[in-house]
Scaffold this active site. Structure first.
Site, short mmCIF file in Angstrom:
data_model
loop_
_atom_site.label_atom_id
_atom_site.label_comp_id
_atom_site.label_asym_id
_atom_site.label_seq_id
_atom_site.Cartn_x
_atom_site.Cartn_y
_atom_site.Cartn_z
CB ILE A 134 9.41 -2.23 -9.78
CG1 ILE A 134 9.11 -2.54 -8.31
CG2 ILE A 134 10.90 -2.04 -10.00
CD1 ILE A 134 9.66 -3.86 -7.83
CB CYS A 135 10.91 2.23 -12.98
SG CYS A 135 11.37 3.01 -14.52
#
Lengths: 226, 130
Positions: A134-135
């Protein structure tokens, strides 16, 4: 505009913008959405979305690399810019994020640019979960960080025919500026990084091309191709 | 593995080597160095057609995806399945185990229009200048 529409419009601008020109735009989302990197498996994006309670929103594969991004109030924007000579992506991130850092500093918001500590593990979840895909869970090199080290801005890139596409996501709740002022600062930073960059209005032909491409970004053939 | 001197090169840094009646395609050592750590390669399909100068796939490295272009026209007869398991082969051996795909060329002479090793080296030196 919905998530497939935004991805399609960005690809249309990348494809149709004249070489050597720069444009940027801010997204207006129709509703929450999840986007994930070009090379990431759909199953990974879905698992991340489920874990965050966003399994029921559109989950769309981007034309750019990078990790899973939750669009639930973020300030999302894209920039098409000249990237004529093949060069490392990290140089683009550095240039873009230093420009935005300076613009924020003028408004009294101190930020820093993350150091390089090796490539982020974007494609496969670590043992026990997909959190690191997840960024915003962990900074990548040259991401923009807040004073406490929290990630404020991350981006993803695509290079095609000497032009680049940057798609950025800024978490406004992690910054004390009002959203409109933050948008102005980001625009100023983009223009500092890419002198001559122009905001909307965009060429109507780009919207028409984007509408044609939107079907692809809404399709299972594209989103579930891996 | 082809010698660099035996390949032809595109300005977008793809190489092609003719081996018998087959053209082998990949990206140059310079390109892999600039793209940095490759994490995925989206290759054309076997049986599909590629055309000189047109985009035919994508290389993804650290948070960036790069289109790549075919240096030859023809039918794709094989792709490097090893890149799915180990995309970093592109970094470790761009002219060897990191090859991308093989083509049955429509016109083998077509690649003569591309840069030879000497011209490509000059091109890279010029491109590397700030």
């Amino acid at each position: 505009m919905d998530a497939p529409g935004h991805m399609a419009l960005d690809e249309a601008i990348l494809e149709l913008a004249l070489p050597g020109t720069s444009f940027f735009r801010f997204y207006e989302w129709r509703g929450p959405a999840v986007t994930f990197g070009l090379a990431q498996p759909y199953a990974l994006a879905l698992a991340c979305a489920k874990a965050s309670g966003m399994a029921c929103v559109p989950i769309v594969r981007r034309p750019t690399g990078g990790g899973v991004v939750f669009h639930d109030g973020d300030l999302t924007f894209s920039v098409v810019f000249p990237w004529e000579r093949l060069s490392p992506a990290l140089q683009v991130y550095e240039r873009m994020h230093l420009g935005i850092r300076e613009a924020l500093a003028k408004r009294g918001v101190e930020t820093s640019v993350a150091g390089f500590a090796g490539p982020p593990p974007l494609l496969a979840p670590p043992a026990g979960g997909g959190e690191r895909s997840i960024c915003f869970d962990a900074p990548s090199p040259f991401d923009l960080l807040g004073g406490n080290g929290e990630k404020l801005l991350g981006g993803a890139l695509r290079r095609r025919k000497g032009q680049g596409l940057y798609q950025g996501s800024f978490r406004p709740e992690r910054c004390r500026l009002p959203r409109r002022e933050l948008e102005v600062a980001v625009a100023e930073g983009i223009c500092a990084a890419w002198p001559g960059a122009r905001p909307e209005p965009l060429d109507p032909a780009w919207f028409a091309a984007g509408e044609r491409l939107a079907e692809k970004y809404g399709s299972a053939a594209w989103n579930k191709r891996r | 593995m082809p010698r660099p001197e035996a390949c032809r090169y595109m300005k977008s840094h793809e190489w092609v080597s003719l081996e018998g009646g087959t053209a082998v395609v990949g990206v140059s050592d310079f390109a892999q160095g600039e793209m940095t750590d490759v994490v995925y390669v989206d290759l054309p399909k076997v049986g599909g057609k590629v055309k000189l100068g047109l985009a035919c796939g994508v290389v993804e490295s650290v948070k960036a995806a790069f289109d790549f272009y075919s240096p030859v026209s023809g039918e794709v007869v094989a792709v490097n399945e090893g890149l799915a398991k180990d995309p970093a082969l592109v970094n470790r051996s761009p002219l060897g185990d990191g090859w991308f795909f093989k083509v049955k060329p429509a016109d083998p002479k077509e690649t003569e229009s591309l840069m030879d090793w000497g011209k490509y080296q000059d091109f890279v030196k010029a491109a590397a200048r700030p």
